[in-house]
Design a protein around this motif. Sequence first.
Motif: not given
Length: 94
Positions: A42, A44, A49, A51
Motif C-alpha cells: 500500500y 505510494p 502520492y 492513494s
Amino acid sequence: MAAFAHMTIFFLVSSTLEHTVFSGMFKPHNLSKWPTPPCELYHPTDVLYDSVCPDVTAHVCATNGHTYQNECFFCLDQWEFGPHIQFNRYGRCE
C-alpha cells in the motif's frame, strides 16, 4: 439385506461429510494468529502520492487505539505519520 448394507454405507458417508462440513463453520477463529498487514503493498511509489484505498470494511486495530476501516488505511497512516503506529490486531479496538 442389500438395503441394510446401503443404509449403513449411506449413514457412514453422511456422518463423515457432516463432520467435515460443519466443523469449520462453528469453530471460533483466533484473530491474533493472523499475519500482520502487508503494508509494502500500500505504500505510494511517488512522493506526490494520491492513494485510493478500497471501500471494504475489514477493521484493523492499531496500538494508538484507532480503528481503521481496513489495512490499506492503516498502512497509509503508518507510512505518513511514522512507525509509532503499530498493528495490534484485526477487528475493532475496544
